[in-house]
Design a protein around this motif. Structure first.
Motif, PDB file in Angstrom:
ATOM      1  N   CYS A  31      11.688  -5.466  18.996  1.00 21.82           N
ATOM      2  CA  CYS A  31      12.305  -4.900  17.802  1.00 21.82           C
ATOM      3  C   CYS A  31      11.517  -5.298  16.573  1.00 21.82           C
ATOM      4  O   CYS A  31      10.726  -6.249  16.602  1.00 21.82           O
ATOM      5  CB  CYS A  31      13.759  -5.369  17.675  1.00 21.82           C
ATOM      6  SG  CYS A  31      13.941  -7.170  17.693  1.00 21.82           S
ATOM      7  N   MET A  32      11.747  -4.583  15.482  1.00 23.50           N
ATOM      8  CA  MET A  32      11.069  -4.890  14.228  1.00 23.50           C
ATOM      9  C   MET A  32      11.857  -4.297  13.071  1.00 23.50           C
ATOM     10  O   MET A  32      12.725  -3.437  13.246  1.00 23.50           O
ATOM     11  CB  MET A  32       9.645  -4.335  14.223  1.00 23.50           C
ATOM     12  CG  MET A  32       9.604  -2.827  14.238  1.00 23.50           C
ATOM     13  SD  MET A  32       7.931  -2.185  14.196  1.00 23.50           S
ATOM     14  CE  MET A  32       8.285  -0.430  14.395  1.00 23.50           C
ATOM     15  N   GLN A  33      11.541  -4.779  11.871  1.00 22.41           N
ATOM     16  CA  GLN A  33      12.070  -4.211  10.641  1.00 22.41           C
ATOM     17  C   GLN A  33      11.051  -4.445   9.541  1.00 22.41           C
ATOM     18  O   GLN A  33      10.334  -5.452   9.535  1.00 22.41           O
ATOM     19  CB  GLN A  33      13.411  -4.831  10.240  1.00 22.41           C
ATOM     20  CG  GLN A  33      14.048  -4.160   9.013  1.00 22.41           C
ATOM     21  CD  GLN A  33      15.295  -4.858   8.523  1.00 22.41           C
ATOM     22  OE1 GLN A  33      15.835  -5.742   9.199  1.00 22.41           O
ATOM     23  NE2 GLN A  33      15.777  -4.479   7.352  1.00 22.41           N
ATOM     24  N   SER A  34      10.974  -3.507   8.601  1.00 18.20           N
ATOM     25  CA  SER A  34      10.071  -3.616   7.460  1.00 18.20           C
ATOM     26  C   SER A  34      10.879  -3.686   6.175  1.00 18.20           C
ATOM     27  O   SER A  34      11.988  -3.136   6.088  1.00 18.20           O
ATOM     28  CB  SER A  34       9.136  -2.402   7.419  1.00 18.20           C
ATOM     29  OG  SER A  34       8.479  -2.305   6.166  1.00 18.20           O
ATOM     30  N   ASP A  35      10.318  -4.362   5.162  1.00 17.16           N
ATOM     31  CA  ASP A  35      10.973  -4.388   3.862  1.00 17.16           C
ATOM     32  C   ASP A  35      10.592  -3.180   3.008  1.00 17.16           C
ATOM     33  O   ASP A  35      10.982  -3.081   1.850  1.00 17.16           O
ATOM     34  CB  ASP A  35      10.659  -5.691   3.114  1.00 17.16           C
ATOM     35  CG  ASP A  35       9.210  -5.782   2.645  1.00 17.16           C
ATOM     36  OD1 ASP A  35       8.373  -4.995   3.121  1.00 17.16           O
ATOM     37  OD2 ASP A  35       8.908  -6.653   1.801  1.00 17.16           O
ATOM     38  N   GLY A  36       9.804  -2.255   3.575  1.00 21.44           N
ATOM     39  CA  GLY A  36       9.365  -1.084   2.833  1.00 21.44           C
ATOM     40  C   GLY A  36       8.216  -1.371   1.899  1.00 21.44           C
ATOM     41  O   GLY A  36       7.799  -0.499   1.135  1.00 21.44           O
ATOM     42  N   ASN A  37       7.666  -2.585   1.957  1.00 20.89           N
ATOM     43  CA  ASN A  37       6.571  -2.950   1.073  1.00 20.89           C
ATOM     44  C   ASN A  37       5.494  -3.692   1.865  1.00 20.89           C
ATOM     45  O   ASN A  37       4.628  -3.067   2.441  1.00 20.89           O
ATOM     46  CB  ASN A  37       7.092  -3.793  -0.094  1.00 20.89           C
ATOM     47  CG  ASN A  37       6.133  -3.821  -1.258  1.00 20.89           C
ATOM     48  OD1 ASN A  37       5.356  -2.899  -1.435  1.00 20.89           O
ATOM     49  ND2 ASN A  37       6.179  -4.881  -2.040  1.00 20.89           N
ATOM     50  N   TYR A  38       5.568  -5.025   1.939  1.00 23.33           N
ATOM     51  CA  TYR A  38       4.510  -5.788   2.597  1.00 23.33           C
ATOM     52  C   TYR A  38       4.950  -6.525   3.856  1.00 23.33           C
ATOM     53  O   TYR A  38       4.115  -6.896   4.669  1.00 23.33           O
ATOM     54  CB  TYR A  38       3.932  -6.829   1.626  1.00 23.33           C
ATOM     55  CG  TYR A  38       3.259  -6.239   0.413  1.00 23.33           C
ATOM     56  CD1 TYR A  38       2.161  -5.391   0.548  1.00 23.33           C
ATOM     57  CD2 TYR A  38       3.729  -6.514  -0.867  1.00 23.33           C
ATOM     58  CE1 TYR A  38       1.543  -4.833  -0.561  1.00 23.33           C
ATOM     59  CE2 TYR A  38       3.118  -5.958  -1.981  1.00 23.33           C
ATOM     60  CZ  TYR A  38       2.030  -5.118  -1.825  1.00 23.33           C
ATOM     61  OH  TYR A  38       1.418  -4.573  -2.929  1.00 23.33           O
ATOM     62  N   MET A  39       6.247  -6.790   4.040  1.00 20.52           N
ATOM     63  CA  MET A  39       6.685  -7.661   5.127  1.00 20.52           C
ATOM     64  C   MET A  39       7.237  -6.893   6.316  1.00 20.52           C
ATOM     65  O   MET A  39       7.945  -5.896   6.152  1.00 20.52           O
ATOM     66  CB  MET A  39       7.753  -8.651   4.634  1.00 20.52           C
ATOM     67  CG  MET A  39       8.008  -9.781   5.629  1.00 20.52           C
ATOM     68  SD  MET A  39       9.270 -10.945   5.088  1.00 20.52           S
ATOM     69  CE  MET A  39      10.749 -10.099   5.623  1.00 20.52           C
TER      70      MET A  39
END
Length: 373
Positions: free
Chosen positions: A297-305
């Motif tokens: 699984c994964m998730q992004s902060d919509g920017n850099y992380m």
């Protein structure tokens, strides 16, 4: 220096302060109360926050959070960067499960076998209320995945069904969707998509779901483990991504950062960054899991992380897309081993679901609790 600055018009003073770095603002705030007031203003910290990890600023420059001061978000961002957090197990259960979770405001939704349980999060972020706020039923076998929208919680299960649970209501609808397990679902703009072990992906209308009317069936060459809707694209096949990969390098999670940027991870231990604006629509960047573990699984902060969960020892990793290597890692299940089946983070906390436990990593801690940076 301080009195001279205070003679400037407020707009000019704030503009000058906005060009200073974090250390200079910290030193200037110690000069006097008035400068401390000005150096704490959101407008002064926005330029810094846009370059930091997980502060609520998206790639398009939008600010997704208005309650928490930007200066405080920058402080917490430094904790994400240096791995400063408090770890707690906030929920346990006896059976080994493959839980999926979502966080929506002050509610955390977690699958427990054939149920989806909603838990109220504590206002101070210390955990959750142990007694579920609500229990959603609708499957005869384990829930595989679900998605939360403004009006419904939509789930797919091992019984081949899709269930629609109306938010803040006990009303639910179930219908047979696939011949085998519904491994994944997504919803956008009244359209539901589902993927299954039966090697098909199907499109449904939310308004006609009670009649179990399938709008379209897409035949695939293998089991579908993850699915996501691009909000700007029509329902026609544009391209196949990653056709050159070996059999078995399946994708277990996929998400859109923007309508043109796609992230994927899975069995081949890589996070891949796809730019759909290119003519070939190829992977333009990738990051390898250092211990050769499957990424569940994964998730992004919509920017850099990016945060990922891997298959061994409950390892959660934080990645900065500007770097080639992993930024931080946290092992949550030593000495026993369990995958991180699902994770979700906010600007201040990360929740990770393992086989028998739900973990909380709280990044709001003060830096003086740690001896090293």
């Amino acid at each position: 220096m301080g009195p001279v600055l205070l003679l400037l018009p407020e707009e000019i003073l704030l503009l000058i302060l906005s060009y200073l770095d974090r250390q200079a603002l910290g030193r200037l705030s110690q000069v006097c109360k008035k400068l401390r007031h000005y150096t704490s203003r959101d407008s002064v910290w926005r330029r810094i926050a846009r370059r930091c990890l997980n502060t609520g600023f998206l790639q398009q420059g939008a600010d997704m959070i208005s309650v928490i001061p930007v200066k405080e978000r920058v402080r917490v961002s430094q904790n994400w960067k240096y791995g400063r957090c408090e770890r707690n197990v906030i929920l346990k259960w006896k059976r080994n499960l493959m839980p999926w979770l979502q966080v929506d405001g002050d509610l955390l939704y977690l699958t427990q076998a054939e149920e989806i349980r909603a838990y109220q999060l504590h206002p101070n972020g210390s955990g959750l209320h142990r007694r579920p706020y609500a229990v959603l039923l609708g499957h005869q076998e384990d829930v595989c995945r679900f998605v939360v929208t403004n009006s419904h919680i939509i789930s797919g299960g091992g019984d081949g069904k899709i269930a629609l649970h109306k938010v803040h209501s006990s009303v639910s609808i179930q219908f047979s969707a696939h011949e085998q397990d519904v491994n994944c679902v997504d919803c956008h703009g009244g359209i539901i998509v589902s993927g299954s072990r039966d090697r098909t992906a199907r499109v449904w209308s939310l308004s006609s779901a009670a009649d179990a009317q399938c709008l379209h069936t897409i035949q695939t060459d293998d089991r579908v483990w993850s699915i996501a809707i691009n909000p700007l694209l029509s329902g026609q096949l544009i391209n196949c991504l990653g056709t050159e990969f070996k059999r078995g390098a399946g994708v277990l999670d996929v998400c859109y950062e923007t309508p043109s940027i796609l992230l994927s991870c899975g069995y081949d231990t890589y996070i891949r960054y796809w730019d759909l604006r290119t003519s070939t629509r190829r992977c333009v960047r990738e990051w390898e899991e250092p211990h050769d573990s499957v990424l569940y699984c994964m998730q992004s902060d919509g920017n850099y992380m990016i945060a990922t969960g891997s298959s061994y020892y409950g390892v959660v990793r934080l990645w900065d897309k500007r770097m080639n290597r992993c930024l931080q890692s946290f092992s949550l299940s030593c000495p026993t081993s369990s995958p991180v089946y699902s994770l979700r983070f906010t600007t201040s906390r990360l929740y990770a679901a393992l086989a028998t436990t739900l973990h909380l990593l709280d990044f709001t801690v003060s830096s003086h609790q740690f001896t090293t940076l």
